[in-house]
Write an enzyme that holds these catalytic residues in place. Structure first.
Site, PDB file in Angstrom:
ATOM      1  N   HIS A 194      20.478  47.455  40.908  1.00 55.01           N
ATOM      2  CA  HIS A 194      19.225  46.738  40.518  1.00 55.01           C
ATOM      3  C   HIS A 194      19.763  45.015  40.488  1.00 55.01           C
ATOM      4  CE1 HIS A 194      17.617  50.470  38.987  1.00 55.01           C
ATOM      5  NE2 HIS A 194      16.314  49.647  39.532  1.00 55.01           N
ATOM      6  N   ARG A 301       8.186  45.579  37.447  1.00 52.85           N
ATOM      7  CA  ARG A 301       9.307  46.480  36.819  1.00 52.85           C
ATOM      8  C   ARG A 301       9.429  46.129  35.314  1.00 52.85           C
ATOM      9  NH1 ARG A 301      12.162  45.779  42.116  1.00 52.85           N
ATOM     10  NH2 ARG A 301      12.898  47.798  42.639  1.00 52.85           N
ATOM     11  N   GLU A 435      10.095  59.674  43.319  1.00 53.24           N
ATOM     12  CA  GLU A 435      11.565  59.226  43.498  1.00 53.24           C
ATOM     13  C   GLU A 435      12.574  60.195  43.378  1.00 53.24           C
ATOM     14  OE1 GLU A 435      12.209  55.323  41.500  1.00 53.24           O
ATOM     15  OE2 GLU A 435      11.224  56.381  39.807  1.00 53.24           O
ATOM     16  N   ASN A 458      14.480  53.773  46.663  1.00 52.97           N
ATOM     17  CA  ASN A 458      15.917  53.584  46.307  1.00 52.97           C
ATOM     18  C   ASN A 458      16.523  54.812  45.493  1.00 52.97           C
ATOM     19  OD1 ASN A 458      15.036  50.957  47.114  1.00 52.97           O
ATOM     20  ND2 ASN A 458      14.532  50.247  45.111  1.00 52.97           N
ATOM     21  N   ASP A 459      15.612  55.245  44.421  1.00 52.60           N
ATOM     22  CA  ASP A 459      16.052  56.287  43.782  1.00 52.60           C
ATOM     23  C   ASP A 459      15.825  57.654  44.715  1.00 52.60           C
ATOM     24  OD1 ASP A 459      16.967  55.660  41.460  1.00 52.60           O
ATOM     25  OD2 ASP A 459      15.288  54.905  40.812  1.00 52.60           O
ATOM     26  N   CYS A 506       7.470  51.350  47.470  1.00 52.16           N
ATOM     27  CA  CYS A 506       7.750  50.163  46.741  1.00 52.16           C
ATOM     28  C   CYS A 506       9.343  50.010  46.412  1.00 52.16           C
ATOM     29  CB  CYS A 506       7.138  50.193  45.215  1.00 52.16           C
ATOM     30  SG  CYS A 506       7.526  51.374  44.133  1.00 52.16           S
TER      31      CYS A 506
HETATM   32  C1  PEP Z   1      12.844  52.600  43.845  1.00 48.85           C
HETATM   33  O1  PEP Z   1      13.896  53.521  43.006  1.00 48.85           O
HETATM   34  O2  PEP Z   1      12.718  52.640  44.913  1.00 48.85           O
HETATM   35  C2  PEP Z   1      12.181  51.873  42.724  1.00 48.85           C
HETATM   36  C3  PEP Z   1      11.321  50.660  43.311  1.00 48.85           C
HETATM   37  O3  PEP Z   1      12.456  51.711  41.500  1.00 48.85           O
HETATM   38  P1  PEP Z   1      13.830  50.940  41.008  1.00 48.85           P
HETATM   39  O4  PEP Z   1      14.495  50.349  42.137  1.00 48.85           O
HETATM   40  O5  PEP Z   1      13.258  49.899  39.998  1.00 48.85           O
HETATM   41  O6  PEP Z   1      14.533  52.055  40.454  1.00 48.85           O
HETATM   42 MG    MG Z   2      13.420  53.771  40.919  1.00 49.69          MG
END
Ligand code: PEP
Ligand code: MG
Length: 574
Positions: A194, A301, A435, A458-459, A506
């Site tokens: 993050h 977020r 995710e 991302n996750d 996203c």
């Molecule tokens: C993700 O995991 O892709 C996401 C958008 O959420 P974050 O990056 O806030 O975990």
């Molecule tokens: Mg995430």
């Protein structure tokens, strides 16, 4: 002066040329030394002076926060002021200086160790969490004692300052939003942590995982930070400086050119309209959303509203924020993600640190275990839904039971508002984040039950490949183009089509222009990214021929060899 290069993982593009400023980890630097009897009084004086200095500093920050209308952070500063006056911090170290004849830094550091020990024994998770405030206050005092420059960096020309830190927490990075530093470099962190995501949203070149940066870089060194390549050049020669000044100008010209497509409708060469939404962390980000003319907010977020403060925001405060964001976007959609606290995003809501890993009590799991906390947020979002086009997004779903419990709590929150005759949008759409691989595999079932899906790549990459997204030692293994990841994304997009539900991405993949054509070719029509990426992604969309990219995307989906996938990505972008 010797010039040399060091490397790391690039997380935010651009080139910065400036002067290094090392952010210290004062706690690591404390050593013990003896104080002569004749100097004890002087040492106590030095300690008291440091306390007074920190107090003035905190009061000054508090005043500035009020001037800048950032009053939500004031309680955080008040807590620190209060702690500073606590006798454990203000008196006990004086006894140690006297009795143990030790230096002031050591006296307060051992006192901190004792306090932490006591905190660790406390059962109440909320109080236990407050130890971080104590650590921060003590660290401030130690920095003054060590003669460090303050962490509040108040440079005349911030854009020429390059921050060099061991690590920067998402909470600290959040505070950088009020500044415009030239770049930052950290020794730790992964490209999709993050902290890295926030760096991208700051739109300044940044590199993480630069091993030993703090040993190799001294304060006031001249640095070139090449955020495109992940290279830091320390004390460059004039020739190299010239070369990078030229590259930097080219980069700025390219950025300026992009502004020309700001008002152009975002469609492919096949005339298909593509929605480019923005990810935001705090309401102030709206100005970048507008600057880049996003089609809406695809990810708010909200956990960032819960950071840097001792107490959770109540329903009224959250309502005011969500309402202001919704109103400022008019009819455009605003997807509000419910609290995704935990893992590397610590907030006052994270009670149990131990289980607070990426696989622990995070996101929707945390919210379902704290129904009061969750309901407060749901009611605030629902109330704000009367003022704009708000949708609710649930992070990190991993089972249908979780989804059903969530829906039940949403219904209860609605009922409670109805009982109080408070207006809200009863037809508010509820979407889920994809995710967790289990959910991507069962995307059909979730597409059927939800109003829309949003893939958090991302996750999804982290959980599919078992790579901690914050750990620099495995960041080279983090691969968004792994065939398993692509196949899960493909499965989710297809499930959305089958049930006629909107599917967005996203995660950071949505904002990577190298991947735009692949994702379009896979049938993605909704992208959400940090605002700074919108125009470069739009440029890619405008140049995409759907027929060609579909064939090439299918080829990529069929490929399992990483090298081959890389070559095919180059080919689709030709
Ligand atoms: C993700 O995991 O892709 C996401 C958008 O959420 P974050 O990056 O806030 O975990
Ligand atoms: Mg995430």
């Amino acid at each position: 002066m010797v010039s040399f290069n060091i490397h790391g993982v690039p997380v935010s593009n651009g080139i910065a040329i400036g002067t290094s400023h090392l952010i210290s980890n004062a706690l690591l630097e404390v050593v013990r030394y003896d104080i002569k009897d004749t100097k004890i009084d002087l040492e106590i004086k030095r300690f008291k002076k440091a306390l007074a200095k920190v107090k003035n500093e905190l009061n000054r920050i508090k005043k500035q926060l009020l001037v800048d209308s950032n009053s939500q952070f004031v309680p955080f500063i008040d807590t620190h002021l209060m702690l500073l006056c606590d006798k454990n911090i203000s008196d006990e170290p004086i006894h140690s200086i006297k009795n143990e004849r030790c230096n002031a830094e050591w006296a307060i550091k051992i006192q901190l160790d004792l306090i932490i020990e006591r905190f660790n024994e406390i059962e109440d998770p909320y109080i236990k969490e407050r130890k971080h405030d104590v650590v921060q206050v003590v660290e401030r005092v130690i920095k003054v004692l060590l003669g460090h420059q303050r962490q509040r960096i108040n440079f005349k020309n911030e854009s020429s300052i390059i921050l060099v830190a061991q690590d920067i927490s998402p909470a600290d990075t959040l505070q950088f939003k009020n500044h415009k530093y030239g770049a930052f470099i950290t020794e730790m962190g992964g490209a999709n942590s993050h902290t890295a995501i926030l760096a991208r949203s700051l739109n300044i070149p940044s590199i993480v995982a630069v091993r030993n940066a703090k040993k190799l870089i001294k304060n006031n060194d001249t640095l070139i930070v090449d955020g495109n390549q992940g290279i830091v050049i320390i004390n460059p020669s004039f020739a190299i400086l010239d070369e990078y000044q030229y590259k930097q100008n080219l980069w700025k010209i390219e950025q300026k050119k992009l502004i020309k497509i700001r008002n152009v409708r975002c469609k492919t060469l096949g005339n298909e309209t593509i929605s480019l939404h923005a990810n935001i962390e705090i309401p102030e980000d709206i100005k970048y959303v507008k600057e880049n003319n996003a089609d809406g907010i695809g990810l708010f977020r909200t956990e960032f509203l819960f950071m840097n403060r001792p107490a959770l925001p109540d329903e009224e405060e959250q309502f005011r924020i969500y309402k202001s964001v919704a109103k400022s976007m008019g009819n455009l959609p605003v997807v509000i993600r419910t609290l995704d606290s935990g893992a590397d995003k610590n907030t006052a809501a994270d009670n149990n640190k131990k289980s607070n890993s990426a696989l622990g009590l995070r996101a929707i799991r945390l919210c379902l275990s704290e129904p009061h906390l969750f309901t407060t947020q749901l009611k605030a979002i629902l109330r704000a839904s009367a003022f704009g086009n708000i949708k609710i997004l649930i992070p990190m779903l991993s089972s249908l039971q979780e989804l059903r419990q969530t829906k039940m709590l949403i219904e209860r929150a609605k009922q409670s508002l109805k009982n109080s005759k408070i207006k809200f949008n009863d037809k508010i759409l509820v979407g889920g984040m994809i995710e967790v691989p289990a959910v991507a595999i069962n995307a059909d079932i979730f597409a059927n039950e939800l109003d829309f899906l949003s893939i958090g790549t991302n996750d999804l990459v982290q959980y599919t490949l078992a790579i901690d997204r914050t750990d620099d030692s495995v960041s080279h293994l983090y691969n968004s183009l792994h065939s398993a990841v692509l196949s899960l994304i493909d499965n989710t997009i297809k499930a959305g089509k089958k049930y006629n539900k909107e599917v967005a991405i996203c995660g950071e993949m949505a904002g990577d222009p190298k991947l735009t054509k692949l994702l379009l070719g896979m049938g993605l029509t909704h992208f959400s990214m940090h605002p700074a990426s919108i125009l470069i992604v739009k440029k890619q969309v405008l140049g995409s021929d759907p027929k060609k990219i579909k064939i090439k995307a299918n080829k990529i989906l069929r490929s399992i060899e990483p090298d081959n996938i890389e070559n095919l990505i180059q080919d689709i972008n030709k």
